[in-house]
Every structure is written in structure tokens, then in C-alpha cells.
Design a protein around this motif. Structure first.
Motif, PDB file in Angstrom:
ATOM      1  N   ARG A 197       0.810  -1.215   0.000  1.00 52.27           N
ATOM      2  CA  ARG A 197       0.000   0.000   0.000  1.00 52.27           C
ATOM      3  C   ARG A 197       0.842   1.263   0.000  1.00 52.27           C
ATOM      4  O   ARG A 197       0.493   2.264  -0.616  1.00 52.27           O
ATOM      5  N   ILE A 198       1.968   1.221   0.714  1.00 52.61           N
ATOM      6  CA  ILE A 198       2.771   2.440   0.832  1.00 52.61           C
ATOM      7  C   ILE A 198       3.971   2.442  -0.119  1.00 52.61           C
ATOM      8  O   ILE A 198       4.729   3.405  -0.156  1.00 52.61           O
ATOM      9  N   GLY A 199       4.156   1.367  -0.868  1.00 45.90           N
ATOM     10  CA  GLY A 199       5.165   1.365  -1.917  1.00 45.90           C
ATOM     11  C   GLY A 199       6.572   1.085  -1.483  1.00 45.90           C
ATOM     12  O   GLY A 199       7.516   1.533  -2.128  1.00 45.90           O
ATOM     13  N   THR A 200       6.776   0.313  -0.400  1.00 48.54           N
ATOM     14  CA  THR A 200       8.125  -0.064  -0.017  1.00 48.54           C
ATOM     15  C   THR A 200       8.123  -1.541   0.344  1.00 48.54           C
ATOM     16  O   THR A 200       7.581  -1.943   1.366  1.00 48.54           O
ATOM     17  N   THR A 201       8.708  -2.375  -0.497  1.00 47.83           N
ATOM     18  CA  THR A 201       8.586  -3.827  -0.370  1.00 47.83           C
ATOM     19  C   THR A 201       9.904  -4.521  -0.070  1.00 47.83           C
ATOM     20  O   THR A 201       9.981  -5.754  -0.120  1.00 47.83           O
ATOM     21  N   GLY A 202      10.936  -3.769   0.262  1.00 49.81           N
ATOM     22  CA  GLY A 202      12.259  -4.355   0.447  1.00 49.81           C
ATOM     23  C   GLY A 202      12.385  -5.323   1.603  1.00 49.81           C
ATOM     24  O   GLY A 202      13.331  -6.112   1.639  1.00 49.81           O
ATOM     25  N   GLY A 203      11.462  -5.283   2.557  1.00 45.85           N
ATOM     26  CA  GLY A 203      11.600  -6.152   3.727  1.00 45.85           C
ATOM     27  C   GLY A 203      10.733  -7.378   3.723  1.00 45.85           C
ATOM     28  O   GLY A 203      10.845  -8.214   4.638  1.00 45.85           O
ATOM     29  N   ILE A 204       9.862  -7.548   2.728  1.00 49.03           N
ATOM     30  CA  ILE A 204       8.886  -8.643   2.758  1.00 49.03           C
ATOM     31  C   ILE A 204       9.571 -10.005   2.817  1.00 49.03           C
ATOM     32  O   ILE A 204       9.249 -10.846   3.666  1.00 49.03           O
ATOM     33  N   ASP A 205      10.507 -10.257   1.915  1.00 44.88           N
ATOM     34  CA  ASP A 205      11.176 -11.565   1.888  1.00 44.88           C
ATOM     35  C   ASP A 205      11.946 -11.823   3.180  1.00 44.88           C
ATOM     36  O   ASP A 205      11.974 -12.957   3.681  1.00 44.88           O
ATOM     37  N   THR A 206      12.584 -10.781   3.723  1.00 45.46           N
ATOM     38  CA  THR A 206      13.340 -10.946   4.966  1.00 45.46           C
ATOM     39  C   THR A 206      12.421 -11.286   6.121  1.00 45.46           C
ATOM     40  O   THR A 206      12.721 -12.148   6.950  1.00 45.46           O
ATOM     41  N   VAL A 207      11.282 -10.615   6.206  1.00 44.18           N
ATOM     42  CA  VAL A 207      10.318 -10.898   7.272  1.00 44.18           C
ATOM     43  C   VAL A 207       9.840 -12.346   7.187  1.00 44.18           C
ATOM     44  O   VAL A 207       9.795 -13.071   8.194  1.00 44.18           O
ATOM     45  N   LEU A 208       9.491 -12.803   5.980  1.00 46.28           N
ATOM     46  CA  LEU A 208       9.034 -14.179   5.816  1.00 46.28           C
ATOM     47  C   LEU A 208      10.118 -15.177   6.213  1.00 46.28           C
ATOM     48  O   LEU A 208       9.846 -16.186   6.872  1.00 46.28           O
ATOM     49  N   ALA A 209      11.359 -14.890   5.822  1.00 47.38           N
ATOM     50  CA  ALA A 209      12.464 -15.789   6.164  1.00 47.38           C
ATOM     51  C   ALA A 209      12.708 -15.819   7.669  1.00 47.38           C
ATOM     52  O   ALA A 209      12.952 -16.884   8.251  1.00 47.38           O
ATOM     53  N   LEU A 210      12.641 -14.665   8.322  1.00 50.40           N
ATOM     54  CA  LEU A 210      12.869 -14.601   9.763  1.00 50.40           C
ATOM     55  C   LEU A 210      11.758 -15.321  10.532  1.00 50.40           C
ATOM     56  O   LEU A 210      12.025 -16.043  11.502  1.00 50.40           O
ATOM     57  N   LEU A 211      10.512 -15.136  10.103  1.00 47.08           N
ATOM     58  CA  LEU A 211       9.403 -15.816  10.773  1.00 47.08           C
ATOM     59  C   LEU A 211       9.496 -17.333  10.617  1.00 47.08           C
ATOM     60  O   LEU A 211       8.963 -18.084  11.448  1.00 47.08           O
ATOM     61  N   ASP A 212      10.185 -17.765   9.566  1.00 47.56           N
ATOM     62  CA  ASP A 212      10.311 -19.196   9.286  1.00 47.56           C
ATOM     63  C   ASP A 212      11.634 -19.762   9.799  1.00 47.56           C
ATOM     64  O   ASP A 212      11.952 -20.921   9.544  1.00 47.56           O
ATOM     65  N   SER A 213      12.397 -18.937  10.523  1.00 43.60           N
ATOM     66  CA  SER A 213      13.745 -19.339  10.926  1.00 43.60           C
ATOM     67  C   SER A 213      13.792 -20.183  12.189  1.00 43.60           C
ATOM     68  O   SER A 213      14.858 -20.663  12.577  1.00 43.60           O
ATOM     69  N   GLY A 214      12.656 -20.374  12.851  1.00 45.50           N
ATOM     70  CA  GLY A 214      12.643 -21.160  14.079  1.00 45.50           C
ATOM     71  C   GLY A 214      11.838 -20.492  15.166  1.00 45.50           C
ATOM     72  O   GLY A 214      11.187 -19.468  14.947  1.00 45.50           O
ATOM     73  N   GLU A 215      11.871 -21.095  16.341  1.00 46.61           N
ATOM     74  CA  GLU A 215      11.112 -20.557  17.471  1.00 46.61           C
ATOM     75  C   GLU A 215      11.708 -19.227  17.921  1.00 46.61           C
ATOM     76  O   GLU A 215      12.926 -19.071  17.987  1.00 46.61           O
ATOM     77  N   PRO A 216      10.860 -18.247  18.242  1.00 48.05           N
ATOM     78  CA  PRO A 216      11.380 -16.953  18.687  1.00 48.05           C
ATOM     79  C   PRO A 216      11.829 -16.992  20.137  1.00 48.05           C
ATOM     80  O   PRO A 216      11.400 -17.847  20.918  1.00 48.05           O
TER      81      PRO A 216
END
Length: 255
Positions: A197-216
Motif C-alpha cells: 500500500r505504501i510502496g516499499t517492499t524491500g523487507g517482505i522476503d526478509t520478514v518471511l524468512a525470519l518468521l520461518d527461521s525457528g522458534e522466537p
């Protein structure tokens, strides 16, 4: 030079490719003044429990050392777009106390002290609007961006706290730490929606990878639950309300 910087930072408020500024929140606490204690992933781990007199400040706030009043009244659209993406439909957003904050190099910036009111608009005279909104739930909003990585790196909706017992907060904290998968899936979708919506998508892949990296790693501080994900790609911290079992904000630092 200052005027050019100001103009460049405000340009970030238009939904185009690279975003440049926005952030706020007293480190993760209801206020954010001079007593802020700085934190970044390079300075060590979050502690499960902080000393009462210390404050928790998440990335990128220690970098945003330049501040000035926000002069662009059109900035409200940004917070409507972001907030609705995260599931909050605010009736009214006030920018009169908002501040523009940015780093010395102008690459990271944000807006803080944005007041949002939740309530259904009714027929009231204009001069009674403030009094009417004072009776509904309010939140202090902040958002920030790292333009060097085209990343939406911070958002926080700091709602007025509701009365809750220590036992209920602790129980909610334990539930979040043990059963966070549904919450994480919801957050991932919300973050992607906000970025688009706001036109900045540089972090999407990193967020998905971090959420999938294991238990927080889980932490409880000042009535809030912090879920911390870290890898070589960076660090993502979700700021959660243990009572409502929702994400109230996040901090994303890409390596």
C-alpha cells in the motif's frame, strides 16, 4: 540544505518506489523523550525482564537524532493505510503534535506522536469533536523507514493500557510464546499488505524468512510480550499485547 532535507523526507510520504522517512514511540513505551536507552542487535540480546528504571528502545530510534515539527498535513493518509492493513480502522488521526525524525545521513526516518482515535463518527458540531473523541479509545502511532534498503522497518500502535492483572498478563505471555503460529501468519500477511500500500517492499522476503527461521525468543516487559527472531539476514521483533493476543507493532533491522 535543511529545507532540501525536509522536502526529500516528506517526499517519502508519497507511495512511490523508495521510501525515506517515518518513526516514533518512546522506545516501545508510551512516551519517547530524552531519557531513551538505546538498543540495537549489535549491542546485545534483549533481556527477559528489564530493570524497572531502564527503557527499551528498539531499532531504528537511536539513529533518528534529527527532529522537527511535521508540516505536511497530508501525512495522515500514510497512517490510515498502514493502520488499516494491520486491522485498525481509526476514525480520526491527528498530526498537530507529530514530529518528523531522521538520521544525520537522511537515509532513515520516521514520524512519531501521531494520535489516532477509534470510534464511530456521529453527527456532532465541529467544536464538540475533540470532547467526543476523548471518550473513546486512543492510540499513539509511529512508523519508520530505511530508504537504503527500501524497508518499512517500524510500526507501533501504542494504545492506552487497559486494567489487567499481573496473572492475566503472565498467562497471555505464556500463551503467545507457546502458540504463536496463527499470530505470525496473520502478521506476515498484514506486513505485506502494508508494504504494498505504501510502496516499499524491500523487507517482505526478509520478514518471511525470519518468521520461518525457528522458534522466537520470548520476553515480557512492561506488560507487553516481545517475540524476537534473528538470523544472519537480520532481526525482527514483534511487539504483542498479551491480553488481546495481537501484534501491536514491530521492529525490523536488516543486516
Amino acid at each position: 540544505m535543511k529545507r532540501l532535507l525536509h522536502t526529500a523526507l516528506l517526499a517519502v510520504l508519497i507511495p512511490i518506489a523508495v521510501v525515506s522517512v517515518l518513526y516514533g514511540v518512546r522506545a516501545v513505551l508510551p512516551d519517547y523523550t530524552d531519557e531513551i536507552h538505546a538498543y540495537s542487535k549489535a549491542e546485545g540480546q534483549l533481556l527477559p525482564v528489564f530493570e524497572p528504571q531502564k527503557e527499551l528502545v528498539l531499532y531504528p530510534w537511536k539513529e533518528l537524532t534529527q527532529t522537527e515539527p511535521l508540516e505536511d498535513s497530508d501525512a495522515g493518509w500514510l497512517f490510515y493505510e498502514i493502520s488499516s492493513a494491520f486491522g485498525w480502522d481509526f476514525s480520526f488521526i491527528e498530526l498537530s503534535k507529530a514530529e518528523l525524525c531522521y538520521s544525520a545521513d537522511g537515509m532513515t526516518g520516521g514520524i512519531r506522536n501521531v494520535t489516532a482515535y477509534i470510534g464511530q463518527l456521529e453527527e456532532h458540531p465541529a467544536d464538540a469533536e475533540t470532547e467526543w473523541f476523548a471518550d473513546v479509545n486512543t492510540a499513539t502511532l509511529s512508523a519508520a523507514f530505511d530508504s537504503s534498503k527500501a524497508t518499512f522497518c517500524w510500526f507501533f500502535a501504542d494504545f492506552l493500557p487497559e486494567d489487567a492483572s499481573d496473572a492475566s498478563i503472565r498467562a497471555g505471555y505464556e500463551t503467545l510464546c507457546a502458540e504463536s503460529q496463527t499470530l505470525l501468519a496473520t502478521f506476515a500477511k498484514q506486513y505485506e499488505t502494508a508494504c504494498l500500500r505504501i510502496g516499499t517492499t524491500g523487507g517482505i522476503d526478509t520478514v518471511l524468512a525470519l518468521l520461518d527461521s525457528g522458534e522466537p525468543a520470548c520476553y515480557l516487559y512492561d506488560g507487553r510480550t516481545y517475540l524476537r527472531y534473528a538470523s544472519d539476514a537480520g532481526t525482527l521483533i514483534l511487539i504483542c499485547d498479551p491480553i488481546t493476543q495481537t501484534v501491536a507493532g514491530f521492529s525490523l533491522e536488516i543486516a
